[in-house]
Design a protein around this motif. Structure first.
Motif, PDB file in Angstrom:
ATOM      1  N   ILE A  85       0.832  -1.195   0.000  1.00 56.35           N
ATOM      2  CA  ILE A  85       0.000   0.000   0.000  1.00 56.35           C
ATOM      3  C   ILE A  85       0.871   1.251   0.000  1.00 56.35           C
ATOM      4  CG2 ILE A  85      -1.628   1.363   1.355  1.00 56.35           C
ATOM      5  CD1 ILE A  85      -2.986  -0.920   0.012  1.00 56.35           C
ATOM      6  N   ALA A  86       1.881   1.268   0.856  1.00 56.28           N
ATOM      7  CA  ALA A  86       2.781   2.417   0.935  1.00 56.28           C
ATOM      8  C   ALA A  86       3.483   2.639  -0.405  1.00 56.28           C
ATOM      9  CB  ALA A  86       3.802   2.213   2.049  1.00 56.28           C
ATOM     10  N   ILE A 122     -10.410  11.195  -5.033  1.00 56.97           N
ATOM     11  CA  ILE A 122      -9.556  10.546  -4.035  1.00 56.97           C
ATOM     12  C   ILE A 122     -10.025   9.116  -3.797  1.00 56.97           C
ATOM     13  CG2 ILE A 122      -8.825  10.576  -1.619  1.00 56.97           C
ATOM     14  CD1 ILE A 122      -7.472  12.689  -3.301  1.00 56.97           C
ATOM     15  N   TRP A 123     -11.339   8.947  -3.679  1.00 56.22           N
ATOM     16  CA  TRP A 123     -11.909   7.605  -3.523  1.00 56.22           C
ATOM     17  C   TRP A 123     -11.514   6.738  -4.715  1.00 56.22           C
ATOM     18  CZ3 TRP A 123     -15.126   5.324   0.241  1.00 56.22           C
ATOM     19  CH2 TRP A 123     -15.688   4.103  -0.125  1.00 56.22           C
ATOM     20  N   GLY A 124     -11.558   7.311  -5.906  1.00 54.21           N
ATOM     21  CA  GLY A 124     -11.191   6.567  -7.110  1.00 54.21           C
ATOM     22  C   GLY A 124      -9.744   6.114  -7.081  1.00 54.21           C
ATOM     23  N   THR A 125      -8.859   6.962  -6.559  1.00 53.18           N
ATOM     24  CA  THR A 125      -7.452   6.588  -6.431  1.00 53.18           C
ATOM     25  C   THR A 125      -7.304   5.422  -5.465  1.00 53.18           C
ATOM     26  OG1 THR A 125      -6.712   8.857  -6.883  1.00 53.18           O
ATOM     27  CG2 THR A 125      -5.159   7.399  -5.763  1.00 53.18           C
ATOM     28  N   ALA A 126      -7.983   5.511  -4.322  1.00 59.93           N
ATOM     29  CA  ALA A 126      -7.925   4.431  -3.341  1.00 59.93           C
ATOM     30  C   ALA A 126      -8.478   3.131  -3.930  1.00 59.93           C
ATOM     31  CB  ALA A 126      -8.708   4.820  -2.086  1.00 59.93           C
ATOM     32  N   ASP A 127      -9.563   3.228  -4.657  1.00 54.97           N
ATOM     33  CA  ASP A 127     -10.160   2.051  -5.280  1.00 54.97           C
ATOM     34  C   ASP A 127      -9.199   1.449  -6.300  1.00 54.97           C
ATOM     35  OD1 ASP A 127     -12.121   0.137  -6.024  1.00 54.97           O
ATOM     36  OD2 ASP A 127     -12.796   1.432  -7.659  1.00 54.97           O
ATOM     37  N   ALA A 128      -8.546   2.313  -7.087  1.00 57.63           N
ATOM     38  CA  ALA A 128      -7.604   1.829  -8.104  1.00 57.63           C
ATOM     39  C   ALA A 128      -6.440   1.090  -7.454  1.00 57.63           C
ATOM     40  CB  ALA A 128      -7.090   3.003  -8.934  1.00 57.63           C
ATOM     41  N   ILE A 129      -5.958   1.596  -6.311  1.00 60.85           N
ATOM     42  CA  ILE A 129      -4.845   0.943  -5.618  1.00 60.85           C
ATOM     43  C   ILE A 129      -5.267  -0.427  -5.108  1.00 60.85           C
ATOM     44  CG2 ILE A 129      -3.401   1.024  -3.549  1.00 60.85           C
ATOM     45  CD1 ILE A 129      -3.232   4.062  -3.931  1.00 60.85           C
ATOM     46  N   ALA A 132      -5.813  -2.838  -8.035  1.00 58.38           N
ATOM     47  CA  ALA A 132      -4.559  -3.231  -8.678  1.00 58.38           C
ATOM     48  C   ALA A 132      -3.768  -4.205  -7.818  1.00 58.38           C
ATOM     49  CB  ALA A 132      -3.715  -1.994  -8.980  1.00 58.38           C
ATOM     50  N   LEU A 133      -3.928  -4.100  -6.497  1.00 63.60           N
ATOM     51  CA  LEU A 133      -3.217  -5.000  -5.582  1.00 63.60           C
ATOM     52  C   LEU A 133      -3.966  -6.306  -5.348  1.00 63.60           C
ATOM     53  CD1 LEU A 133      -1.824  -2.474  -2.932  1.00 63.60           C
ATOM     54  CD2 LEU A 133      -0.599  -3.598  -4.802  1.00 63.60           C
ATOM     55  N   GLY A 134      -5.107  -6.466  -6.037  1.00 59.00           N
ATOM     56  CA  GLY A 134      -5.799  -7.751  -6.000  1.00 59.00           C
ATOM     57  C   GLY A 134      -6.872  -7.900  -4.952  1.00 59.00           C
ATOM     58  N   ASP A 135      -7.392  -6.792  -4.428  1.00 58.49           N
ATOM     59  CA  ASP A 135      -8.448  -6.892  -3.420  1.00 58.49           C
ATOM     60  C   ASP A 135      -9.692  -7.547  -4.010  1.00 58.49           C
ATOM     61  OD1 ASP A 135      -9.921  -6.354  -0.999  1.00 58.49           O
ATOM     62  OD2 ASP A 135     -10.899  -4.712  -2.086  1.00 58.49           O
ATOM     63  N   THR A 136     -10.209  -8.533  -3.298  1.00 63.65           N
ATOM     64  CA  THR A 136     -11.406  -9.243  -3.767  1.00 63.65           C
ATOM     65  C   THR A 136     -12.573  -9.120  -2.796  1.00 63.65           C
ATOM     66  OG1 THR A 136     -10.618 -11.302  -2.736  1.00 63.65           O
ATOM     67  CG2 THR A 136     -10.035 -10.934  -5.054  1.00 63.65           C
ATOM     68  N   SER A 137     -12.474  -8.220  -1.833  1.00 68.55           N
ATOM     69  CA  SER A 137     -13.564  -8.082  -0.856  1.00 68.55           C
ATOM     70  C   SER A 137     -14.851  -7.683  -1.557  1.00 68.55           C
ATOM     71  CB  SER A 137     -13.193  -7.037   0.205  1.00 68.55           C
ATOM     72  OG  SER A 137     -12.918  -5.787  -0.390  1.00 68.55           O
ATOM     73  N   ASP A 138     -15.965  -8.204  -1.046  1.00 71.79           N
ATOM     74  CA  ASP A 138     -17.263  -7.934  -1.661  1.00 71.79           C
ATOM     75  C   ASP A 138     -18.303  -7.612  -0.593  1.00 71.79           C
ATOM     76  OD1 ASP A 138     -18.949  -7.715  -3.934  1.00 71.79           O
ATOM     77  OD2 ASP A 138     -19.826  -9.675  -3.463  1.00 71.79           O
ATOM     78  N   ASP A 139     -17.829  -7.167   0.576  1.00 71.61           N
ATOM     79  CA  ASP A 139     -18.747  -6.845   1.662  1.00 71.61           C
ATOM     80  C   ASP A 139     -18.416  -5.462   2.199  1.00 71.61           C
ATOM     81  OD1 ASP A 139     -16.352  -7.281   2.898  1.00 71.61           O
ATOM     82  OD2 ASP A 139     -16.952  -9.113   3.928  1.00 71.61           O
ATOM     83  N   VAL A 140     -18.743  -5.202   3.446  1.00 70.11           N
ATOM     84  CA  VAL A 140     -18.506  -3.877   4.004  1.00 70.11           C
ATOM     85  C   VAL A 140     -17.018  -3.520   4.018  1.00 70.11           C
ATOM     86  CG1 VAL A 140     -18.306  -4.638   6.401  1.00 70.11           C
ATOM     87  CG2 VAL A 140     -19.169  -2.343   5.907  1.00 70.11           C
ATOM     88  N   ASN A 141     -16.156  -4.556   4.015  1.00 67.00           N
ATOM     89  CA  ASN A 141     -14.718  -4.300   3.983  1.00 67.00           C
ATOM     90  C   ASN A 141     -14.300  -3.575   2.711  1.00 67.00           C
ATOM     91  OD1 ASN A 141     -13.827  -5.461   6.484  1.00 67.00           O
ATOM     92  ND2 ASN A 141     -14.311  -7.461   5.617  1.00 67.00           N
ATOM     93  N   TRP A 142     -15.049  -3.770   1.636  1.00 67.79           N
ATOM     94  CA  TRP A 142     -14.750  -3.057   0.386  1.00 67.79           C
ATOM     95  C   TRP A 142     -14.792  -1.550   0.638  1.00 67.79           C
ATOM     96  CZ3 TRP A 142     -16.850   0.519  -2.939  1.00 67.79           C
ATOM     97  CH2 TRP A 142     -16.326   0.561  -4.240  1.00 67.79           C
ATOM     98  N   TYR A 143     -15.755  -1.116   1.441  1.00 64.62           N
ATOM     99  CA  TYR A 143     -15.899   0.307   1.750  1.00 64.62           C
ATOM    100  C   TYR A 143     -14.866   0.785   2.762  1.00 64.62           C
ATOM    101  CZ  TYR A 143     -20.324  -0.071  -0.695  1.00 64.62           C
ATOM    102  OH  TYR A 143     -21.273  -0.292  -1.654  1.00 64.62           O
TER     103      TYR A 143
END
Length: 236
Positions: A85-86, A122-129, A132-143
């Motif tokens: 992330i860093a 800013i949200w879009g940047t966080a989402d893109a990161i 791109a790093l392979g996040d597959t969360s599909d619940d509240v953790n996505w937010y």
């Protein structure tokens, strides 16, 4: 038509970047870009109905796209996720060739009538990161992941704009501290889950949060997600 549209916007953006440091993301900058490119004024307005604001948005999204490509090309093997992330945040900031461009953008999106759009970027940047790093969360953790990273990124960006240290060393130290703060929150959440007393106390809220789902991939341009009706799960 789409290719011509994108080319015209990219040409306008490239031309505008030479003027932003002096005139900001302003009508004057947009007019200069139109003049420099020779694009018909009517076409330019069709491509960017909001003028320089649309170019500022395009500039930010261009940076996000370049960041995603660099993340994909990078080797993060063996790195802890917090370090990935860093590294991604550092890549995003390193892509800004001139701090004045980002400073002018921050000023623009700090205006009350543009603040919502700035937050969405800013949200879009966080989402893109995360994506791109392979996040597959599909619940509240996505937010929560994106909300937390949005806060970290925006705070680091503001710190970076005022940083005069060698190679932005102070900014990277600041970034590490912010991520460490987030990790403390994650440790607290794990402690709650592992505690018999606290886990029972949180059973109701966790049940409720468990039915919040991430937005479908087709609708991820905005923030709202979807609610999974528990009655539907009983019917299947």
């Amino acid at each position: 038509m789409t290719v011509a549209y994108e080319k015209a916007k990219n040409d306008l953006l490239d031309a505008a970047l030479k003027h932003v440091a002096f005139e900001g993301w302003s009508p004057a900058t947009f007019e200069d870009a139109v003049r420099d490119t020779g694009i018909d004024a009517g076409v330019a307005r069709a491509v960017c109905p909001r003028g320089a604001l649309d170019l500022a948005v395009a500039y930010h999204k261009r940076g996000d796209a370049q960041m995603v490509q660099r993340i994909r090309d990078a080797s993060f093997d063996g790195m802890k996720f917090r370090d990935k992330i860093a590294a991604a945040v550092r890549i995003r900031l390193d892509l800004i060739a001139d701090k004045e461009l980002a400073r002018r953008g921050s000023t623009l999106f700090a205006l009350p009538h543009h603040a919502a759009e700035g937050s969405a970027l800013i949200w879009g940047t966080a989402d893109a990161i995360w994506t791109a790093l392979g996040d597959t969360s599909d619940d509240v953790n996505w937010y929560t992941k994106r909300a937390t990273l949005s806060a970290v990124y925006s705070a680091t960006l503001l710190y970076w704009l005022g940083d005069s240290s060698t190679d932005n060393e102070a900014t990277w130290a600041f970034l590490d501290r912010r991520i460490d703060n987030v990790m403390q929150i994650e440790k607290l959440k794990a402690h709650v889950r592992d505690s018999p007393t606290l886990s029972r106390l949180m059973a109701g809220p966790n049940w409720l949060l468990g039915h919040i789902k991430a937005p479908s991939k087709a609708s991820r341009s905005g923030l709202p997600g979807r609610w999974a009706d528990p009655r539907e799960s009983r019917d299947h």
